[in-house]
Design a protein around this motif. Structure first.
Motif, PDB file in Angstrom:
ATOM      1  N   ALA A  14     -49.957 -24.170  22.181  1.00  0.00           N
ATOM      2  CA  ALA A  14     -49.507 -23.108  21.271  1.00  0.00           C
ATOM      3  C   ALA A  14     -48.022 -22.822  21.464  1.00  0.00           C
ATOM      4  CB  ALA A  14     -50.336 -21.845  21.481  1.00  0.00           C
ATOM      5  N   LEU A  15     -47.573 -22.822  22.703  1.00  0.00           N
ATOM      6  CA  LEU A  15     -46.149 -22.621  22.980  1.00  0.00           C
ATOM      7  C   LEU A  15     -45.309 -23.748  22.384  1.00  0.00           C
ATOM      8  CD1 LEU A  15     -46.368 -21.318  26.630  1.00  0.00           C
ATOM      9  CD2 LEU A  15     -45.254 -20.131  24.727  1.00  0.00           C
ATOM     10  N   ARG A  16     -45.796 -24.965  22.479  1.00  0.00           N
ATOM     11  CA  ARG A  16     -45.062 -26.103  21.894  1.00  0.00           C
ATOM     12  C   ARG A  16     -44.964 -25.976  20.374  1.00  0.00           C
ATOM     13  NH1 ARG A  16     -48.347 -28.769  25.703  1.00  0.00           N
ATOM     14  NH2 ARG A  16     -47.138 -29.324  27.541  1.00  0.00           N
ATOM     15  N   ARG A  17     -46.062 -25.589  19.738  1.00  0.00           N
ATOM     16  CA  ARG A  17     -46.029 -25.408  18.272  1.00  0.00           C
ATOM     17  C   ARG A  17     -45.074 -24.288  17.891  1.00  0.00           C
ATOM     18  NH1 ARG A  17     -51.482 -26.085  19.262  1.00  0.00           N
ATOM     19  NH2 ARG A  17     -51.953 -23.856  18.968  1.00  0.00           N
ATOM     20  N   ALA A  18     -45.091 -23.200  18.652  1.00  0.00           N
ATOM     21  CA  ALA A  18     -44.175 -22.088  18.384  1.00  0.00           C
ATOM     22  C   ALA A  18     -42.732 -22.521  18.571  1.00  0.00           C
ATOM     23  CB  ALA A  18     -44.505 -20.897  19.279  1.00  0.00           C
ATOM     24  N   ALA A  19     -42.465 -23.294  19.609  1.00  0.00           N
ATOM     25  CA  ALA A  19     -41.104 -23.766  19.859  1.00  0.00           C
ATOM     26  C   ALA A  19     -40.609 -24.640  18.705  1.00  0.00           C
ATOM     27  CB  ALA A  19     -41.045 -24.540  21.170  1.00  0.00           C
ATOM     28  N   GLU A  20     -41.467 -25.519  18.223  1.00  0.00           N
ATOM     29  CA  GLU A  20     -41.087 -26.382  17.098  1.00  0.00           C
ATOM     30  C   GLU A  20     -40.814 -25.554  15.846  1.00  0.00           C
ATOM     31  OE1 GLU A  20     -43.061 -29.854  14.364  1.00  0.00           O
ATOM     32  OE2 GLU A  20     -43.641 -29.775  16.480  1.00  0.00           O
ATOM     33  N   ALA A  21     -41.698 -24.604  15.563  1.00  0.00           N
ATOM     34  CA  ALA A  21     -41.522 -23.746  14.384  1.00  0.00           C
ATOM     35  C   ALA A  21     -40.278 -22.878  14.528  1.00  0.00           C
ATOM     36  CB  ALA A  21     -42.762 -22.872  14.182  1.00  0.00           C
ATOM     37  N   HIS A  22     -40.010 -22.413  15.738  1.00  0.00           N
ATOM     38  CA  HIS A  22     -38.834 -21.572  15.950  1.00  0.00           C
ATOM     39  C   HIS A  22     -37.553 -22.379  15.765  1.00  0.00           C
ATOM     40  CE1 HIS A  22     -35.946 -19.010  18.209  1.00  0.00           C
ATOM     41  NE2 HIS A  22     -36.566 -18.098  17.479  1.00  0.00           N
ATOM     42  N   GLY A  23     -37.570 -23.640  16.145  1.00  0.00           N
ATOM     43  CA  GLY A  23     -36.418 -24.501  15.887  1.00  0.00           C
ATOM     44  C   GLY A  23     -36.124 -24.591  14.401  1.00  0.00           C
ATOM     45  N   ARG A  24     -37.168 -24.705  13.600  1.00  0.00           N
ATOM     46  CA  ARG A  24     -36.987 -24.728  12.142  1.00  0.00           C
ATOM     47  C   ARG A  24     -36.457 -23.383  11.659  1.00  0.00           C
ATOM     48  NH1 ARG A  24     -41.982 -27.447  12.610  1.00  0.00           N
ATOM     49  NH2 ARG A  24     -43.117 -25.584  11.929  1.00  0.00           N
ATOM     50  N   HIS A  25     -36.961 -22.284  12.227  1.00  0.00           N
ATOM     51  CA  HIS A  25     -36.504 -20.937  11.883  1.00  0.00           C
ATOM     52  C   HIS A  25     -35.004 -20.798  12.147  1.00  0.00           C
ATOM     53  CE1 HIS A  25     -36.167 -16.560  11.947  1.00  0.00           C
ATOM     54  NE2 HIS A  25     -35.729 -16.636  13.188  1.00  0.00           N
ATOM     55  N   ALA A  27     -32.819 -23.173  12.369  1.00  0.00           N
ATOM     56  CA  ALA A  27     -32.089 -24.053  11.456  1.00  0.00           C
ATOM     57  C   ALA A  27     -31.926 -23.391  10.095  1.00  0.00           C
ATOM     58  CB  ALA A  27     -32.810 -25.392  11.321  1.00  0.00           C
ATOM     59  N   LEU A  28     -32.956 -22.695   9.639  1.00  0.00           N
ATOM     60  CA  LEU A  28     -32.885 -22.001   8.348  1.00  0.00           C
ATOM     61  C   LEU A  28     -31.905 -20.839   8.380  1.00  0.00           C
ATOM     62  CD1 LEU A  28     -36.647 -21.850   7.288  1.00  0.00           C
ATOM     63  CD2 LEU A  28     -34.820 -23.106   6.150  1.00  0.00           C
ATOM     64  N   THR A  29     -31.897 -20.083   9.472  1.00  0.00           N
ATOM     65  CA  THR A  29     -31.011 -18.924   9.559  1.00  0.00           C
ATOM     66  C   THR A  29     -29.595 -19.326   9.938  1.00  0.00           C
ATOM     67  OG1 THR A  29     -31.521 -18.462  11.893  1.00  0.00           O
ATOM     68  CG2 THR A  29     -32.915 -17.397  10.209  1.00  0.00           C
ATOM     69  N   GLY A  30     -29.452 -20.486  10.566  1.00  0.00           N
ATOM     70  CA  GLY A  30     -28.137 -20.952  10.972  1.00  0.00           C
ATOM     71  C   GLY A  30     -27.576 -20.240  12.184  1.00  0.00           C
ATOM     72  N   GLU A  31     -28.443 -19.552  12.919  1.00  0.00           N
ATOM     73  CA  GLU A  31     -27.973 -18.854  14.109  1.00  0.00           C
ATOM     74  C   GLU A  31     -29.048 -18.828  15.188  1.00  0.00           C
ATOM     75  OE1 GLU A  31     -28.683 -14.251  12.889  1.00  0.00           O
ATOM     76  OE2 GLU A  31     -26.999 -15.251  11.955  1.00  0.00           O
ATOM     77  N   GLU A  32     -28.587 -18.680  16.418  1.00  0.00           N
ATOM     78  CA  GLU A  32     -29.495 -18.588  17.551  1.00  0.00           C
ATOM     79  C   GLU A  32     -30.189 -17.231  17.538  1.00  0.00           C
ATOM     80  OE1 GLU A  32     -29.058 -18.523  22.343  1.00  0.00           O
ATOM     81  OE2 GLU A  32     -27.827 -19.955  21.241  1.00  0.00           O
ATOM     82  N   ASP A  33     -31.480 -17.242  17.816  1.00  0.00           N
ATOM     83  CA  ASP A  33     -32.283 -16.026  17.801  1.00  0.00           C
ATOM     84  C   ASP A  33     -32.463 -15.515  19.229  1.00  0.00           C
ATOM     85  OD1 ASP A  33     -34.111 -14.002  17.423  1.00  0.00           O
ATOM     86  OD2 ASP A  33     -35.705 -15.309  16.686  1.00  0.00           O
ATOM     87  N   ALA A  34     -31.744 -14.467  19.580  1.00  0.00           N
ATOM     88  CA  ALA A  34     -31.830 -13.904  20.932  1.00  0.00           C
ATOM     89  C   ALA A  34     -33.186 -13.262  21.193  1.00  0.00           C
ATOM     90  CB  ALA A  34     -30.723 -12.880  21.138  1.00  0.00           C
ATOM     91  N   ASN A  35     -33.907 -12.904  20.140  1.00  0.00           N
ATOM     92  CA  ASN A  35     -35.229 -12.290  20.284  1.00  0.00           C
ATOM     93  C   ASN A  35     -36.356 -13.313  20.151  1.00  0.00           C
ATOM     94  OD1 ASN A  35     -34.291  -9.623  20.652  1.00  0.00           O
ATOM     95  ND2 ASN A  35     -33.891  -9.503  18.460  1.00  0.00           N
ATOM     96  N   TRP A  36     -36.087 -14.539  20.604  1.00  0.00           N
ATOM     97  CA  TRP A  36     -37.089 -15.597  20.459  1.00  0.00           C
ATOM     98  C   TRP A  36     -38.424 -15.261  21.116  1.00  0.00           C
ATOM     99  CZ3 TRP A  36     -39.192 -17.926  24.653  1.00  0.00           C
ATOM    100  CH2 TRP A  36     -38.489 -17.849  25.852  1.00  0.00           C
TER     101      TRP A  36
END
Length: 55
Positions: A14-25, A27-36
């Motif tokens: 589940a963590l791996r799937r979340a990490a992959e989806a968050h990478g796409r997130h 990429a879409l926002t164009g910025e690093e998410d400090a609240n990952w």
């Protein structure tokens, strides 16, 4: 929202799937998410509940 996992392997997957989806997130926002951690938690809980996933 309570969420459980059957095993360490199940949680790790589940963590791996979340990490992959968050990478796409990010990429879409164009910025690093400090609240990952919050994003991961929401993604994992919704995924387990069969609800709409964050993007």
């Amino acid at each position: 929202m309570a969420t459980t996992y059957e095993s360490v392997e199940d949680l790790a997957a589940a963590l791996r799937r979340a990490a992959e989806a968050h990478g796409r997130h990010e990429a879409l926002t164009g910025e690093e998410d400090a609240n990952w951690p919050d994003w991961y938690a929401l993604y994992m809980a919704r995924e387990r509940a069969g609800e709409e996933l964050p993007t």
